[in-house]
Design an enzyme around this catalytic site. Structure first.
Site: not given
Length: 466
Positions: A320-322, A466
């Site tokens: 989800w973060h990148g 993000f």
């Protein structure tokens, strides 16, 4: 648009607040929705269309799910499933297409061209926020919103649109319809916003400059002392940058009559990795808990299944973060320690002195930020070698001592402010003393931050990507 900018502080925000309080109450959400669109489209107006599309599909899904959840459960599930797939498809296309294309193109005979699309700002946050709404309608936790303006205002609410906290519809449903405005609430919002501004501008940006120095060094120039200085600086930078944004979002919400849930609770005083993730980015952790971990079975199907669920959740949290495989590694890194703590390590830590538990937690967290921030596993390996004495740069050099002396004061201040010691001291002061010191502190922080911003360049928040 960035909260920590002259344009936002002295042009956009004063106009938004002035018009908001001048127009009749029934028109405030109309004005707020318009202000949200201006804020979101400030740099890239084309992405307003994507925002409107996201609002439309989730609004329609909420109506469909609400219509069928009681009489035709299968149709409600189908509508919900299609909506989740559509939301994830948008997120994957804009955020992960190039990563997947590049990875698959490593296979002989496969050549998928990258699209080079710009990442719509805040898409990870508002996609998760929007997606939670029809899920909650399906579960019966909230009723479908039939007014598209109110729903659109919820999704695009500018205080927390870009980097959270992730606000669930059920938590602000009543506030969208009717919210309380008062002088005390507005003043509290100004105070909270200014504290966040100071965190970002006066602390995060300054310690971040030290991280930039060491992140740019090659393997031969990284020393033990220097690499630890750099990663400690980033550990403090990301906390003050992200918690500062959350403070500003909560403060702006109060100025507009909203109450958002807290997103940070002094995570760097934690005594375990498990506790750290109950204190850091609380809205994301609870989102994954409620919409992924519990539906997978949570802890209801035995220890082995629980540990597997933890691994799945943290693999997804990492990605989800990148759009980089280092984020998957970062997620699995935390999954490892959370699994170990759940299996046996928490019981060991309970018998360990508190200072040792805190040192253990901060060591894990600090190393984790290295995986998080460096852009390749090779860079991570090089940096970690230097940190633990296996690099080519030796123990230290004159440059390290220069930076240590130059940044010692801000690093110590940041470390102190990351604990709850000052908060506890503040709460012990008499109310009259606090009543005098608070406005003086707000004015001082605003003055210093403004002076810094006048001479600074563009300084986006780290979580904007993000």
């Amino acid at each position: 648009m960035v909260f920590s900018s002259i344009v936002f502080l002295f042009e956009y925000l004063p106009v938004v607040l002035a018009v908001y309080y001048l127009v009749p109450a029934k028109w405030r959400n109309v004005w707020l929705f318009a202000a949200n669109m201006v804020f979101y489209g400030w740099g890239e107006p084309v992405y307003i269309l994507l925002m409107l599309f996201s609002i439309g599909i989730n609004y329609a899904a909420g109506l469909l799910v609400g219509k069928y959840r009681g009489c035709a459960r299968k149709k409600a599930r189908t509508a919900l499933g299609v909506n989740i797939a559509a939301n994830l498809a948008l997120l994957i296309f804009f955020k992960y297409f190039d990563l997947l294309a590049g990875t698959l193109s490593l296979i002989p005979g496969v050549a998928i061209p990258k699209l080079g699309l710009g990442l719509p700002i805040g898409i990870s946050f508002y996609t998760f926020q929007a997606m939670s709404y029809p899920i909650d309608v399906y579960r019966g936790d909230t009723e479908p919103q039939r007014n598209p303006l109110l729903f659109g205002t919820y999704i695009s609410l500018f205080p927390q649109l870009i980097a959270g906290p992730i606000v669930r519809y059920k938590d602000v449903d009543d506030q969208l319809q009717s919210r309380v405005h008062s002088t005390e609430k507005f003043a509290s919002g100004v105070c909270r916003f200014t504290i966040g501004l100071g965190k970002k501008v006066l602390i995060a940006n300054n310690v971040g400059a030290l991280w930039d120095v060491y992140a740019a060094k090659g393997a031969a120039d990284l020393t033990v002392l220097g690499s630890w200085l750099g990663i400690i600086a980033f550990t403090l930078q990301i906390y003050f940058d992200f918690s500062g944004y959350s403070d500003m979002a909560i403060g702006l919400g109060r100025m507009l009559g909203f109450e958002f849930l807290e997103n940070f609770n002094y995570p760097y005083i934690s005594k375990s990795v498990t506790e750290f993730w109950r204190r850091w980015h609380i809205s994301l952790s609870t989102w994954f808990r409620d919409y992924v971990y519990i539906p997978l079975g949570g802890n209801r199907k035995g220890l082995r299944r629980q540990l597997l669920n933890i691994v799945i959740v943290w693999a997804l949290t990492g990605m989800w973060h990148g759009a980089n495989w280092t984020f998957l590694v970062w997620g699995l890194y935390y999954a490892l320690f959370l699994v170990l703590e759940k299996a046996f390590l928490l019981k060991v830590l309970e018998r360990t002195p508190g200072v040792i538990r805190r040192l253990y937690t901060m060591l894990i967290v600090t190393c984790g930020w290295g995986i998080f921030q460096l852009n390749s596993l090779k860079a991570v390996a090089v940096y970690f070698k230097a940190m633990f004495g296996f690099g080519a740069g030796g123990l230290s050099d004159a440059g390290d001592l220069y930076y240590l002396a130059g940044y010692a004061a801000v690093l110590l201040a940041a470390a102190l402010f990351s604990t709850d010691l000052l908060r506890r001291g503040w709460e012990r002061l008499p109310q009259k003393v606090r009543g005098v010191l608070c406005p003086l502190g707000v004015c001082a922080i605003l003055f210093l931050s403004t002076a810094y911003l006048v001479d600074s360049t563009y300084n986006p928040f780290l979580y904007f990507r993000f």
